[in-house]
Design a protein around this motif. Structure first.
Motif, mmCIF file in Angstrom:
data_model
loop_
_atom_site.group_PDB
_atom_site.id
_atom_site.type_symbol
_atom_site.label_atom_id
_atom_site.label_comp_id
_atom_site.label_asym_id
_atom_site.label_seq_id
_atom_site.Cartn_x
_atom_site.Cartn_y
_atom_site.Cartn_z
ATOM 1 N N ILE A 75 1.905 -4.565 2.206
ATOM 2 C CA ILE A 75 0.822 -4.168 1.306
ATOM 3 C C ILE A 75 1.280 -2.930 0.528
ATOM 4 N N ASP A 76 1.176 -2.992 -0.802
ATOM 5 C CA ASP A 76 1.645 -1.900 -1.653
ATOM 6 C C ASP A 76 0.700 -0.717 -1.659
ATOM 7 N N SER A 77 -0.602 -0.976 -1.785
ATOM 8 C CA SER A 77 -1.547 0.144 -1.805
ATOM 9 C C SER A 77 -2.920 -0.296 -1.326
ATOM 10 N N VAL A 78 -3.650 0.687 -0.818
ATOM 11 C CA VAL A 78 -5.027 0.495 -0.351
ATOM 12 C C VAL A 78 -5.840 1.656 -0.881
ATOM 13 N N GLU A 79 -6.958 1.357 -1.498
ATOM 14 C CA GLU A 79 -7.888 2.393 -1.943
ATOM 15 C C GLU A 79 -9.240 2.092 -1.329
ATOM 16 N N GLY B 46 -18.310 1.809 -1.300
ATOM 17 C CA GLY B 46 -18.093 0.905 -0.164
ATOM 18 C C GLY B 46 -17.075 -0.178 -0.465
ATOM 19 N N SER B 47 -16.143 0.104 -1.370
ATOM 20 C CA SER B 47 -15.164 -0.919 -1.730
ATOM 21 C C SER B 47 -13.776 -0.585 -1.194
ATOM 22 N N VAL B 48 -13.007 -1.641 -1.005
ATOM 23 C CA VAL B 48 -11.616 -1.522 -0.575
ATOM 24 C C VAL B 48 -10.795 -2.358 -1.543
ATOM 25 N N LEU B 49 -9.848 -1.718 -2.207
ATOM 26 C CA LEU B 49 -8.953 -2.415 -3.126
ATOM 27 C C LEU B 49 -7.580 -2.489 -2.478
ATOM 28 N N ILE B 50 -7.077 -3.708 -2.336
ATOM 29 C CA ILE B 50 -5.775 -3.948 -1.717
ATOM 30 C C ILE B 50 -4.869 -4.563 -2.773
ATOM 31 N N THR B 51 -3.721 -3.940 -3.015
ATOM 32 C CA THR B 51 -2.745 -4.521 -3.933
ATOM 33 C C THR B 51 -1.463 -4.820 -3.161
ATOM 34 N N VAL C 282 -17.228 -7.874 5.618
ATOM 35 C CA VAL C 282 -17.173 -7.466 4.213
ATOM 36 C C VAL C 282 -17.535 -8.639 3.310
ATOM 37 N N GLN C 283 -17.846 -8.294 2.069
ATOM 38 C CA GLN C 283 -17.976 -9.302 1.026
ATOM 39 C C GLN C 283 -16.672 -9.292 0.243
ATOM 40 N N ILE C 284 -16.187 -10.446 -0.093
ATOM 41 C CA ILE C 284 -14.982 -10.544 -0.905
ATOM 42 C C ILE C 284 -15.460 -10.602 -2.350
ATOM 43 N N SER C 285 -15.301 -9.509 -3.065
ATOM 44 C CA SER C 285 -15.880 -9.458 -4.406
ATOM 45 C C SER C 285 -14.930 -9.902 -5.515
ATOM 46 N N SER C 286 -13.625 -9.802 -5.298
ATOM 47 C CA SER C 286 -12.702 -10.332 -6.301
ATOM 48 C C SER C 286 -11.349 -10.620 -5.673
ATOM 49 N N TYR C 287 -10.687 -11.593 -6.272
ATOM 50 C CA TYR C 287 -9.349 -11.967 -5.814
ATOM 51 C C TYR C 287 -8.560 -12.529 -6.986
ATOM 52 N N ILE C 288 -7.387 -12.018 -7.165
ATOM 53 C CA ILE C 288 -6.332 -12.662 -7.932
ATOM 54 C C ILE C 288 -5.078 -12.411 -7.097
ATOM 55 N N PRO C 289 -4.112 -13.308 -7.118
ATOM 56 C CA PRO C 289 -2.922 -13.069 -6.304
ATOM 57 C C PRO C 289 -2.346 -11.678 -6.579
ATOM 58 N N ARG D 183 -4.067 -8.894 -5.682
ATOM 59 C CA ARG D 183 -5.170 -7.909 -5.750
ATOM 60 C C ARG D 183 -6.425 -8.492 -5.113
ATOM 61 N N ILE D 184 -6.935 -7.791 -4.099
ATOM 62 C CA ILE D 184 -8.159 -8.204 -3.410
ATOM 63 C C ILE D 184 -9.108 -7.016 -3.376
ATOM 64 N N ARG D 185 -10.368 -7.246 -3.739
ATOM 65 C CA ARG D 185 -11.383 -6.204 -3.601
ATOM 66 C C ARG D 185 -12.442 -6.689 -2.623
ATOM 67 N N LEU D 186 -12.684 -5.842 -1.622
ATOM 68 C CA LEU D 186 -13.685 -6.108 -0.596
ATOM 69 C C LEU D 186 -14.790 -5.075 -0.730
ATOM 70 N N ARG D 187 -15.991 -5.414 -0.274
ATOM 71 C CA ARG D 187 -17.101 -4.460 -0.277
ATOM 72 C C ARG D 187 -17.847 -4.533 1.046
ATOM 73 N N SER D 188 -18.306 -3.365 1.492
ATOM 74 C CA SER D 188 -19.110 -3.297 2.704
ATOM 75 C C SER D 188 -20.048 -2.103 2.617
ATOM 76 N N ARG D 189 -21.314 -2.351 2.861
ATOM 77 C CA ARG D 189 -22.284 -1.249 2.889
ATOM 78 C C ARG D 189 -22.002 -0.289 4.035
ATOM 79 N N ARG D 190 -21.353 -0.784 5.087
ATOM 80 C CA ARG D 190 -21.023 0.073 6.232
ATOM 81 C C ARG D 190 -20.047 1.195 5.862
#
Length: 92
Positions: free
Chosen positions: A51-55, A61-66, A14-21, A23-30
Motif C-alpha cells: 500500500i502506497d499511502s493511507v489518509e 470519518g474517511s480512509v483513503l487508500i492508494t 465501513v461503507q465503501i464509498s469509492s473505488y477505482i483500481p 484508490r479506495i475510499r472507505l467511510r465510518s462514523r466510528r
C-alpha cells in the motif's frame, strides 16, 4: 467473502464509498472524532508495503487508500480485500 481477519472486521464496519483500481475510499462514523481508532486503522493499513499511502480523516470519518494494483494483488490477503471492495461498492 473475506476470511475472518482484521481486514474482515474493518471492511464490515465501513461503507465503501469509492473505488477505482489503485484508490479506495472507505467511510465510518466510528472514526469521526475518535483519534485512537484513527491511529489504529492507519497503523494497521500502512503496515503493508504493498500500500502506497493511507489518509485517515477524523473529521469526515474517511480512509483513503492508494496503491499500485499489480503490487497489491501479489499479497493474497490484500487481493481478497480488493475483490471484496469491488463486489460491495455502493452503487449510486
Amino acid at each position: 467473502m473475506l476470511p475472518f481477519s482484521k481486514w474482515d472486521i474493518i471492511m464490515r464496519s465501513v461503507q465503501i464509498s469509492s473505488y477505482i483500481p489503485g484508490r479506495i475510499r472507505l467511510r465510518s462514523r466510528r472514526l469521526i472524532g475518535n483519534a485512537g481508532l484513527c491511529r489504529q486503522v492507519y497503523a494497521y493499513i500502512s503496515n503493508y508495503h504493498e500500500i502506497d499511502s493511507v489518509e485517515v480523516n477524523m473529521v469526515t470519518g474517511s480512509v483513503l487508500i492508494t496503491y499500485r494494483p499489480t503490487l497489491l494483488r501479489t499479497n493474497h490477503e490484500l487481493a481478497k480485500m480488493e475483490q471484496y471492495v469491488v463486489k460491495h461498492i455502493e452503487r449510486r
